[in-house]
Design an enzyme around this catalytic site. Structure first.
Site, mmCIF file in Angstrom:
data_model
loop_
_atom_site.group_PDB
_atom_site.id
_atom_site.type_symbol
_atom_site.label_atom_id
_atom_site.label_comp_id
_atom_site.label_asym_id
_atom_site.label_seq_id
_atom_site.Cartn_x
_atom_site.Cartn_y
_atom_site.Cartn_z
ATOM 1 C CE LYS A 41 -1.725 1.804 4.092
ATOM 2 N NZ LYS A 41 -1.280 3.169 4.203
ATOM 3 C CG ASN A 42 2.347 2.548 3.498
ATOM 4 O OD1 ASN A 42 1.184 2.886 3.198
ATOM 5 N ND2 ASN A 42 2.711 2.292 4.732
ATOM 6 C CB CYS A 138 -4.150 5.702 10.586
ATOM 7 S SG CYS A 138 -4.437 4.188 9.666
ATOM 8 N NE ARG A 143 -0.411 10.065 9.830
ATOM 9 C CZ ARG A 143 -0.629 8.965 9.114
ATOM 10 N NH1 ARG A 143 -1.828 8.394 9.131
ATOM 11 N NH2 ARG A 143 0.317 8.479 8.347
ATOM 12 C CG ASP A 327 2.711 1.361 9.534
ATOM 13 O OD1 ASP A 327 2.872 1.554 8.318
ATOM 14 O OD2 ASP A 327 2.555 2.291 10.347
ATOM 15 N NE ARG A 435 -6.698 4.391 4.460
ATOM 16 C CZ ARG A 435 -5.694 4.748 5.270
ATOM 17 N NH1 ARG A 435 -5.823 4.688 6.563
ATOM 18 N NH2 ARG A 435 -4.553 5.164 4.754
HETATM 19 C C1 LIG Z 1 0.818 6.237 3.158
HETATM 20 C C2 LIG Z 1 2.073 5.920 3.908
HETATM 21 O O1 LIG Z 1 3.129 5.713 3.349
HETATM 22 N N1 LIG Z 1 1.930 5.876 5.242
HETATM 23 C C3 LIG Z 1 3.110 5.564 6.060
HETATM 24 C C4 LIG Z 1 3.960 6.818 6.194
HETATM 25 O O2 LIG Z 1 3.124 7.806 6.777
HETATM 26 P P1 LIG Z 1 3.655 9.337 6.775
HETATM 27 O O3 LIG Z 1 4.475 9.588 5.579
HETATM 28 O O4 LIG Z 1 2.484 10.215 7.037
HETATM 29 O O5 LIG Z 1 4.593 9.291 8.070
HETATM 30 P P2 LIG Z 1 5.841 10.214 8.381
HETATM 31 O O6 LIG Z 1 7.056 9.347 8.313
HETATM 32 O O7 LIG Z 1 5.777 11.451 7.581
HETATM 33 O O8 LIG Z 1 5.525 10.594 9.903
HETATM 34 C C5 LIG Z 1 6.415 10.261 10.933
HETATM 35 C C6 LIG Z 1 6.322 11.322 12.006
HETATM 36 O O9 LIG Z 1 6.707 12.573 11.448
HETATM 37 C C7 LIG Z 1 5.702 13.567 11.730
HETATM 38 N N2 LIG Z 1 5.626 14.539 10.630
HETATM 39 C C8 LIG Z 1 5.514 14.084 9.329
HETATM 40 C C9 LIG Z 1 5.417 14.998 8.300
HETATM 41 C C10 LIG Z 1 5.449 16.388 8.589
HETATM 42 O O10 LIG Z 1 5.378 17.254 7.697
HETATM 43 N N3 LIG Z 1 5.561 16.798 9.911
HETATM 44 C C11 LIG Z 1 5.655 15.905 10.930
HETATM 45 O O11 LIG Z 1 5.754 16.283 12.089
HETATM 46 C C12 LIG Z 1 4.423 12.762 11.856
HETATM 47 O O12 LIG Z 1 3.446 13.466 12.604
HETATM 48 C C13 LIG Z 1 4.903 11.525 12.558
HETATM 49 O O13 LIG Z 1 4.991 11.774 13.948
HETATM 50 O O14 LIG Z 1 5.081 6.528 7.049
HETATM 51 C C14 LIG Z 1 4.697 6.135 8.380
HETATM 52 C C15 LIG Z 1 5.965 5.921 9.179
HETATM 53 O O15 LIG Z 1 6.699 4.875 8.627
HETATM 54 C C16 LIG Z 1 3.820 4.890 8.353
HETATM 55 O O16 LIG Z 1 3.331 4.654 9.664
HETATM 56 C C17 LIG Z 1 2.652 5.067 7.402
HETATM 57 O O17 LIG Z 1 2.015 3.799 7.196
HETATM 58 C C1 LIG Z 2 -0.616 4.526 9.190
HETATM 59 C C2 LIG Z 2 -0.808 3.788 8.109
HETATM 60 O O1 LIG Z 2 -1.306 4.276 6.915
HETATM 61 P P1 LIG Z 2 -1.637 5.803 6.520
HETATM 62 O O2 LIG Z 2 -0.329 6.578 6.627
HETATM 63 O O3 LIG Z 2 -2.100 5.664 5.100
HETATM 64 O O4 LIG Z 2 -2.659 6.299 7.470
HETATM 65 C C3 LIG Z 2 -0.494 2.338 8.018
HETATM 66 O O5 LIG Z 2 -0.379 1.848 6.854
HETATM 67 O O6 LIG Z 2 -0.358 1.707 9.092
#
Ligand SMILES: CC(=O)N[C@H]1[C@@H](OP(=O)(O)OP(=O)(O)OC[C@H]2O[C@@H](n3ccc(=O)[nH]c3=O)[C@H](O)[C@@H]2O)O[C@H](CO)[C@@H](O)[C@@H]1O
Ligand SMILES: C=C(OP(=O)(O)O)C(=O)O
Length: 455
Positions: A41-42, A138, A143, A327, A435
């Site tokens: 998915k990711n 999620c 986020r 995850d 999802r």
């Molecule tokens: C669709 C997808 O690929 N989802 C994955 C992606 O989510 P996603 O890309 O949203 O996760 P991030 O690695 O960006 O987030 C990690 C941390 O960084 C923080 N943060 C992130 C961006 C930002 O602009 N500011 C900030 O503070 C977030 O709140 C969180 O605490 O990576 C996560 C961490 O491996 C996984 O749990 C999710 O499954």
């Molecule tokens: C947090 C997850 O997905 P998403 O970033 O799409 O919410 C997940 O795949 O566990």
């Protein structure tokens, strides 16, 4: 088990199984058999967005049949991309007709996904403008997307935050940038990659995420003609090029789904062969799985997971790759409720990802969540009174309950907890699970789960 209505005949209760939102699960049976895990998915969702950058058609293979893919597909289509799939996971994406889309159309298709934010760079390169609706995904923390927006501004984008989303423009085009991420954010790293490959000049990205899905995205972009070098210490250099072509790529497997089924084998004392799973991308998970009392066999075409006697307590801290993936922790916690002793799970990536444990306690688990987590100054997540660390005391027999799915991995966790429990459970709002888990009901059925879709 009552025979589940097949896809071809309407079920007696009139509920189309694939749209089911409520499950009645009868627990107490181990899950045994084989599941096939397709693309991640990711990853697949991001590779679909990358097709916007190519001048010719892209082919993406092993695309999972999940709702996050459907959301990205519809967003691409409202922007004029032609998407055709063969019904077996191969997608052909032709961006030659790409055009701007109306706000209403975009908003209507944004869905519960986080992926729309990754359309920024490609749309700015293609159209000079973009509108990105508020994100889904999620509810496991705030986020924010500040890292994304700061990076886009450094590339020369004008970012205008509006009540229902973000409007972006790049009247002067986009140029290379010098970016250091405050945290190795997966999404922000992907944002930089998808923007830098067509920007004028070179981009240096420091403190980048290096998850396997990111490396596979880099492979896709390189196939398209991008010049990306991956240096030691999380540094990535991208030399912008004028044009890119389409790619032909087979998606990396979904290691989150593979880990989920492995935890299901532990929790239900089952034996599950996960076809498509590979050791390399799961090394950290496999170590924890073995320490917790699991046994696994690495085979050519997948990994066999089963319990090896009594489950043992473990202490786990989630982290960025190559650490223990955040995850993975929710399904693992369900298994740890059956371990003989006290386990701890420290969630350091998100500040609010342990709330799902309340429902497990309703089923008989003994889980205490500590809002302050571990007392260490270098923690990633700001120290706020939210769910930070769980202490799980086992073994505790689980009994059936009526629970509502809160998020993707929490939902999966409730289903395996219900399968591990004695008695009958009602699990509501299971649509969220679609999802990220392809053919979820079919897989449960193939593993011998005793359940009905009742609503
Ligand atoms: C669709 C997808 O690929 N989802 C994955 C992606 O989510 P996603 O890309 O949203 O996760 P991030 O690695 O960006 O987030 C990690 C941390 O960084 C923080 N943060 C992130 C961006 C930002 O602009 N500011 C900030 O503070 C977030 O709140 C969180 O605490 O990576 C996560 C961490 O491996 C996984 O749990 C999710 O499954
Ligand atoms: C947090 C997850 O997905 P998403 O970033 O799409 O919410 C997940 O795949 O566990």
């Amino acid at each position: 088990m009552n025979a589940l209505p097949s896809e071809s005949t309407p079920p007696a209760n009139g509920i189309r199984r694939e749209d089911g939102e409520i499950l009645e699960i009868r627990g107490g049976r181990p899950l045994v058999g084989r599941v096939d895990v397709k693309g991640a998915k990711n990853f697949a969702t991001k590779a679909m967005v990358a097709s916007l950058l190519g001048g010719t058609e892209s082919i993406l293979r092993d695309v999972p049949e999940i709702s996050d893919v459907a959301v990205v597909r519809s967003l691409l289509e409202v922007h004029g991309v032609t998407v055709v799939d063969d019904g077996a996971g191969t997608y052909r994406l032709d961006p030659s007709g790409a055009e701007s889309a109306g706000f209403e159309e975009i908003d209507a298709h944004a869905g519960a996904s986080r992926i729309p934010i990754l359309f920024c760079g490609p749309l700015l390169h293609l159209l000079g403008q973009a509108f990105i609706p508020d994100l889904g995904g999620c509810r496991i923390g705030d986020r924010p997307i500040d890292f994304h927006l700061d990076a886009l501004r450094k590339f020369g984008a004008i970012v205008d935050k509006q009540p229902s989303g973000i409007r972006l423009s790049a009247p002067e085009g986009l140029h290379g940038a010098d970016i250091e991420l405050p945290y190795p954010s997966v999404g922000a790293t992907e944002q930089v990659l998808l923007t830098a490959v067509r920007a004028k000049g070179t981009t240096e990205l420091r403190n980048a995420a290096i998850e396997p899905e990111i490396m596979d995205l880099i492979a896709v972009l390189q196939k398209m003609g991008a010049i990306i070098s991956y240096e030691p210490n999380r540094v990535i250099f991208i030399e912008g090029v004028d044009k890119l072509r389409g790619y032909d790529h087979r998606s990396i497997f979904d290691r989150n789904e593979a880990a989920s089924w492995a935890c299901a084998a532990l929790a239900t004392d089952g034996d599950i062969f996960v076809a498509g799973a590979k050791q390399q991308e799961m090394l950290t998970f496999l170590n924890v799985f073995r320490k917790a009392g699991g046994d696994f066999d690495i085979q050519e075409d997948g990994i066999r997971f089963r319990r090896d006697g009594a489950l043992r307590p473990v202490s786990v801290e989630t982290d960025v790759h190559p650490g223990f993936m955040t995850d993975w922790q929710q399904p693992l916690i369900v298994a740890l409720t059956q371990a003989e002793g006290v386990s701890t799970v420290h969630e350091t990536v998100y500040e609010n990802r342990l709330g799902f444990t309340q429902a497990l306690n309703k089923m008989g688990a003994q889980i205490v969540v500590h809002p302050e987590g571990i007392a260490s100054p270098e923690r990633r997540v700001p120290r706020r009174a939210l769910e930070q660390a769980a202490v799980i005391t086992g073994p505790t027999p689980l009994h059936g309950a009526d629970v509502v799915v809160p998020d993707l991995r929490g939902g999966y966790s409730y289903v395996i907890a219900a399968l591990a429990a004695e008695g009958t459970s009602i699990v509501r709002n299971v649509g969220i699970i679609r999802r990220g888990y392809e053919k979820f009901f079919d897989k449960l059925e193939a593993l011998g789960a005793d359940f009905d879709v009742i609503g």
